[in-house]
Design a protein around this motif. Structure first.
Motif, PDB file in Angstrom:
ATOM      1  N   THR A 143       5.002  -1.281 -21.619  1.00 53.35           N
ATOM      2  CA  THR A 143       4.803  -0.638 -20.317  1.00 53.35           C
ATOM      3  C   THR A 143       4.107  -1.571 -19.340  1.00 53.35           C
ATOM      4  OG1 THR A 143       4.661   1.541 -21.381  1.00 53.35           O
ATOM      5  CG2 THR A 143       3.752   1.333 -19.145  1.00 53.35           C
ATOM      6  N   LEU A 144       3.094  -2.300 -19.837  1.00 49.11           N
ATOM      7  CA  LEU A 144       2.380  -3.228 -18.963  1.00 49.11           C
ATOM      8  C   LEU A 144       3.311  -4.334 -18.467  1.00 49.11           C
ATOM      9  CD1 LEU A 144      -0.251  -4.224 -17.677  1.00 49.11           C
ATOM     10  CD2 LEU A 144      -0.719  -5.470 -19.815  1.00 49.11           C
ATOM     11  N   LEU A 145       4.168  -4.839 -19.338  1.00 50.34           N
ATOM     12  CA  LEU A 145       5.108  -5.883 -18.932  1.00 50.34           C
ATOM     13  C   LEU A 145       6.080  -5.371 -17.873  1.00 50.34           C
ATOM     14  CD1 LEU A 145       5.908  -7.530 -22.394  1.00 50.34           C
ATOM     15  CD2 LEU A 145       4.424  -8.420 -20.591  1.00 50.34           C
ATOM     16  N   VAL A 146       6.556  -4.145 -18.038  1.00 53.00           N
ATOM     17  CA  VAL A 146       7.461  -3.559 -17.047  1.00 53.00           C
ATOM     18  C   VAL A 146       6.751  -3.391 -15.710  1.00 53.00           C
ATOM     19  CG1 VAL A 146       8.770  -1.489 -16.440  1.00 53.00           C
ATOM     20  CG2 VAL A 146       8.916  -2.422 -18.758  1.00 53.00           C
ATOM     21  N   LEU A 147       5.510  -2.886 -15.741  1.00 54.04           N
ATOM     22  CA  LEU A 147       4.740  -2.718 -14.507  1.00 54.04           C
ATOM     23  C   LEU A 147       4.486  -4.066 -13.829  1.00 54.04           C
ATOM     24  CD1 LEU A 147       2.109  -0.038 -15.594  1.00 54.04           C
ATOM     25  CD2 LEU A 147       3.995   0.263 -13.987  1.00 54.04           C
ATOM     26  N   ALA A 148       4.202  -5.086 -14.645  1.00 53.02           N
ATOM     27  CA  ALA A 148       3.966  -6.406 -14.073  1.00 53.02           C
ATOM     28  C   ALA A 148       5.204  -6.933 -13.364  1.00 53.02           C
ATOM     29  CB  ALA A 148       3.521  -7.373 -15.165  1.00 53.02           C
ATOM     30  N   ARG A 149       6.354  -6.713 -13.979  1.00 53.17           N
ATOM     31  CA  ARG A 149       7.594  -7.253 -13.420  1.00 53.17           C
ATOM     32  C   ARG A 149       8.052  -6.491 -12.179  1.00 53.17           C
ATOM     33  NH1 ARG A 149      11.106  -8.596 -10.923  1.00 53.17           N
ATOM     34  NH2 ARG A 149      13.141  -9.524 -11.475  1.00 53.17           N
ATOM     35  N   PHE A 150       7.975  -5.168 -12.218  1.00 55.72           N
ATOM     36  CA  PHE A 150       8.602  -4.373 -11.164  1.00 55.72           C
ATOM     37  C   PHE A 150       7.616  -3.766 -10.159  1.00 55.72           C
ATOM     38  CE2 PHE A 150      11.634  -4.254 -14.718  1.00 55.72           C
ATOM     39  CZ  PHE A 150      12.751  -4.764 -14.072  1.00 55.72           C
ATOM     40  N   VAL A 151       6.333  -3.847 -10.437  1.00 56.22           N
ATOM     41  CA  VAL A 151       5.347  -3.292  -9.496  1.00 56.22           C
ATOM     42  C   VAL A 151       4.393  -4.393  -9.010  1.00 56.22           C
ATOM     43  CG1 VAL A 151       3.470  -1.637  -9.156  1.00 56.22           C
ATOM     44  CG2 VAL A 151       5.473  -1.011 -10.555  1.00 56.22           C
ATOM     45  N   LEU A 152       3.739  -5.069  -9.942  1.00 55.80           N
ATOM     46  CA  LEU A 152       2.730  -6.046  -9.554  1.00 55.80           C
ATOM     47  C   LEU A 152       3.333  -7.305  -8.934  1.00 55.80           C
ATOM     48  CD1 LEU A 152       0.259  -5.758 -12.572  1.00 55.80           C
ATOM     49  CD2 LEU A 152       0.104  -4.687 -10.316  1.00 55.80           C
ATOM     50  N   ALA A 153       4.470  -7.774  -9.456  1.00 50.84           N
ATOM     51  CA  ALA A 153       5.083  -8.983  -8.890  1.00 50.84           C
ATOM     52  C   ALA A 153       5.511  -8.768  -7.435  1.00 50.84           C
ATOM     53  CB  ALA A 153       6.261  -9.435  -9.759  1.00 50.84           C
ATOM     54  N   PRO A 154       6.208  -7.675  -7.110  1.00 54.72           N
ATOM     55  CA  PRO A 154       6.523  -7.445  -5.692  1.00 54.72           C
ATOM     56  C   PRO A 154       5.275  -7.280  -4.822  1.00 54.72           C
ATOM     57  CG  PRO A 154       7.925  -6.103  -7.097  1.00 54.72           C
ATOM     58  CD  PRO A 154       6.879  -6.683  -7.980  1.00 54.72           C
ATOM     59  N   LEU A 155       4.246  -6.616  -5.358  1.00 52.61           N
ATOM     60  CA  LEU A 155       3.006  -6.461  -4.611  1.00 52.61           C
ATOM     61  C   LEU A 155       2.358  -7.815  -4.333  1.00 52.61           C
ATOM     62  CD1 LEU A 155       0.766  -4.694  -3.396  1.00 52.61           C
ATOM     63  CD2 LEU A 155      -0.230  -4.526  -5.695  1.00 52.61           C
ATOM     64  N   ALA A 156       2.366  -8.687  -5.341  1.00 49.79           N
ATOM     65  CA  ALA A 156       1.807 -10.023  -5.151  1.00 49.79           C
ATOM     66  C   ALA A 156       2.588 -10.799  -4.102  1.00 49.79           C
ATOM     67  CB  ALA A 156       1.808 -10.780  -6.486  1.00 49.79           C
ATOM     68  N   SER A 157       3.905 -10.636  -4.093  1.00 52.69           N
ATOM     69  CA  SER A 157       4.728 -11.325  -3.093  1.00 52.69           C
ATOM     70  C   SER A 157       4.373 -10.864  -1.686  1.00 52.69           C
ATOM     71  CB  SER A 157       6.211 -11.079  -3.377  1.00 52.69           C
ATOM     72  OG  SER A 157       6.589 -11.629  -4.625  1.00 52.69           O
ATOM     73  N   ARG A 158       4.141  -9.576  -1.518  1.00 49.43           N
ATOM     74  CA  ARG A 158       3.757  -9.045  -0.200  1.00 49.43           C
ATOM     75  C   ARG A 158       2.398  -9.602   0.233  1.00 49.43           C
ATOM     76  NH1 ARG A 158       5.592  -3.740  -2.298  1.00 49.43           N
ATOM     77  NH2 ARG A 158       7.752  -3.446  -1.602  1.00 49.43           N
ATOM     78  N   LEU A 159       1.466  -9.703  -0.723  1.00 48.20           N
ATOM     79  CA  LEU A 159       0.152 -10.246  -0.392  1.00 48.20           C
ATOM     80  C   LEU A 159       0.246 -11.706   0.028  1.00 48.20           C
ATOM     81  CD1 LEU A 159      -2.022  -8.672  -3.249  1.00 48.20           C
ATOM     82  CD2 LEU A 159      -2.279  -8.266  -0.791  1.00 48.20           C
ATOM     83  N   VAL A 160       1.063 -12.482  -0.684  1.00 50.82           N
ATOM     84  CA  VAL A 160       1.228 -13.892  -0.339  1.00 50.82           C
ATOM     85  C   VAL A 160       1.846 -14.030   1.054  1.00 50.82           C
ATOM     86  CG1 VAL A 160       2.477 -16.005  -0.936  1.00 50.82           C
ATOM     87  CG2 VAL A 160       1.359 -14.668  -2.733  1.00 50.82           C
ATOM     88  N   ALA A 161       2.797 -13.140   1.373  1.00 58.38           N
ATOM     89  CA  ALA A 161       3.418 -13.175   2.700  1.00 58.38           C
ATOM     90  C   ALA A 161       2.433 -12.741   3.791  1.00 58.38           C
ATOM     91  CB  ALA A 161       4.653 -12.275   2.714  1.00 58.38           C
ATOM     92  N   ALA A 162       1.590 -11.765   3.472  1.00 63.82           N
ATOM     93  CA  ALA A 162       0.638 -11.261   4.465  1.00 63.82           C
ATOM     94  C   ALA A 162      -0.504 -12.233   4.710  1.00 63.82           C
ATOM     95  CB  ALA A 162       0.089  -9.906   4.015  1.00 63.82           C
ATOM     96  N   PHE A 163      -0.880 -12.982   3.663  1.00 65.60           N
ATOM     97  CA  PHE A 163      -1.990 -13.940   3.781  1.00 65.60           C
ATOM     98  C   PHE A 163      -1.503 -15.306   3.323  1.00 65.60           C
ATOM     99  CE2 PHE A 163      -3.758  -9.736   2.881  1.00 65.60           C
ATOM    100  CZ  PHE A 163      -4.619  -9.565   3.954  1.00 65.60           C
ATOM    101  N   PRO A 164      -0.703 -15.977   4.133  1.00 62.33           N
ATOM    102  CA  PRO A 164      -0.066 -17.229   3.712  1.00 62.33           C
ATOM    103  C   PRO A 164      -1.084 -18.342   3.467  1.00 62.33           C
ATOM    104  CG  PRO A 164       0.266 -16.863   6.050  1.00 62.33           C
ATOM    105  CD  PRO A 164      -0.356 -15.614   5.513  1.00 62.33           C
ATOM    106  N   THR A 165      -0.708 -19.215   2.548  1.00 64.48           N
ATOM    107  CA  THR A 165      -1.517 -20.398   2.241  1.00 64.48           C
ATOM    108  C   THR A 165      -1.186 -21.489   3.260  1.00 64.48           C
ATOM    109  OG1 THR A 165      -1.563 -19.875  -0.109  1.00 64.48           O
ATOM    110  CG2 THR A 165      -2.006 -22.159   0.506  1.00 64.48           C
TER     111      THR A 165
END
Length: 425
Positions: A218-240
């Protein structure tokens, strides 16, 4: 109130002294190891062991007690675990897992992971059953054999990652396959360890194991389909920008890593794998990864890792072996090394890798290092590993790690890989 303030200041003073010694010793031995052609991590491991009862505690016990106490202080324990979690995040984020899109590499990682777990596990079980009445009288032979097998099956993921980085293999197919197989290997090892620990405490049940595996899935599924997209949005919102991570993004990443560490701890596969999972989530964001390595990575390696090595060294006494144990030590070393290298070599050849690449993979997967020492300390705390066997397995962990450098220097040129300067000597 004043007394409490003084107590806090005394604790701070003690911890600062310890940190100075740990960091200085680790850096000095890192330099020595590299000049001798060994990975720097090997020197840091030896530095940690030297600061413990294996050397300092034996030569100057009063000084050792005054510096480090009878056991590692809680502050040092916590710092070491935070550092290891952050290192695992860095290891996960730095690897180019796009290589696993190749069917050959996927097949290779799967076959190597299976071979690197099942064969050493079987060898360790057999050796455990044979030696139980001789080396572990009075201990449940089933638990002893199970733990022995689990100890031989471990591959040291953090040290393997550092060795790959030092030899310039982090973005090479052989390195990616090795770290992928090692990750699967260690997750399997920690799940087995949790099951054996539960069995030792008379709390094991098939339902509990199934629930644990379901939680991991379950954690792996959440990481792939929930946390990874969330991380992508954060990176886009706060670019390096300019190689610097936005403070808000860094705070969010730290919260993500530590939150995942809590999840994996609760699932019984230890907090450090939460850090690795966080790294996998972020590895596709190359700008972030490069900035993280520049801003945070060096500090993790220079500050946190020596603390972890010394923490483990303070709990390890390599002087516990008597002359009568040396023959058994030779047997343990032979079984541990052959049961890793030979089956991994065979699995790699079956997956289509060249003989030289297969030998490199076998050498890498044979690395056990301090992840093994963590496992051994758990076994000793549980009472299923006696002190003499504990010491033999500690020696095995150190020897198999030291082997990696010379083997890689000999084998890598045969694969066409150019060893980076500073390592080839």
């Amino acid at each position: 109130m004043t007394t409490g303030v003084h107590a806090n200041e005394d604790l701070l003073f003690s911890v600062l002294i310890q940190l100075i010694i740990m960091i200085g010793a680790a850096r000095a031995l890192n330099i020595v190891a590299r000049r001798l052609g060994q990975p720097g991590a090997v020197g840091e491991i030896i530095a940690g062991l030297m600061l413990g009862p294996s050397l300092l505690g034996a030569l100057a016990p009063d000084l050792s007690i005054s510096l480090f106490g009878a056991s590692p202080a809680p502050a040092i324990t916590i710092i070491s675990q935070i550092g290891l979690t952050l290192l695992m995040f860095q290891i996960g984020s730095e690897f180019e897992f796009g290589h696993l899109e190749s069917p050959q590499h996927r097949k290779g990682a799967a076959l190597i992971a299976a071979a690197s777990v099942l064969v050493p596990l079987a060898g360790g079980l057999a050796l455990g059953w044979i030696t139980a009445p001789i080396l572990a009288p009075g201990i449940d032979p089933t638990l002893y054999a199970l733990f022995f097998g689990n100890a031989l099956a471990i591959t040291a993921l953090p040290i393997l990652g550092r060795i790959l980085a030092q030899f310039g293999l982090t973005d090479k197919p052989v390195g990616v396959v090795a770290i992928s197989a090692a990750a699967v290997n260690d997750v399997a090892g920690w799940v087995m360890l949790a099951s054996i620990s539960a069995l030792a405490a008379a709390r094991f049940s098939g339902g509990a194991l199934a629930l644990q595996l379901a939680g991991i899935g379950t954690l792996l599924v959440l990481a792939r389909f929930v946390l990874a997209p969330l991380a992508s949005r954060l990176v886009a919102a706060f670019p390096t920008t300019g190689g610097r991570i936005d403070p808000t993004l860094m705070a969010a990443m730290l919260a993500l890593v530590f939150g995942l560490a809590i999840c994996t701890y609760k699932l019984g596969i230890f907090a450090i794998f939460g850090g690795f999972l966080g790294g996998l989530i972020m590895h596709r964001h190359t700008g972030f990864v490069a900035a993280w390595k520049g801003q945070v990575g060096g500090f993790v390696l220079v500050f946190f890792l020596p603390v972890f090595f010394t923490y483990t060294g303070l709990r390890t006494n390599l002087l516990g072996l008597g002359p009568e144990d040396l023959s058994w030590l030779a047997v343990v070393l032979a079984v541990a090394i052959l049961a890793k290298i030979l089956p991994v070599y065979g699995a790699a050849r079956l997956a289509g890798y060249t003989p030289a690449e297969s030998a490199v993979l076998g050498s890498l997967m044979n690395t056990r290092a301090l992840m093994e020492l963590i496992v051994l300390n758990i076994g000793r705390d549980l009472g299923v590993i006696p002190p003499n066997v504990f010491t033999m397995l500690v020696v095995m962990a150190v020897v198999t790690t030291i082997m990696a450098g010379p083997l890689l220097k000999s084998l890598l040129p045969r694969t066409g890989h150019i060893i980076p300067r500073g390592v080839e000597a």
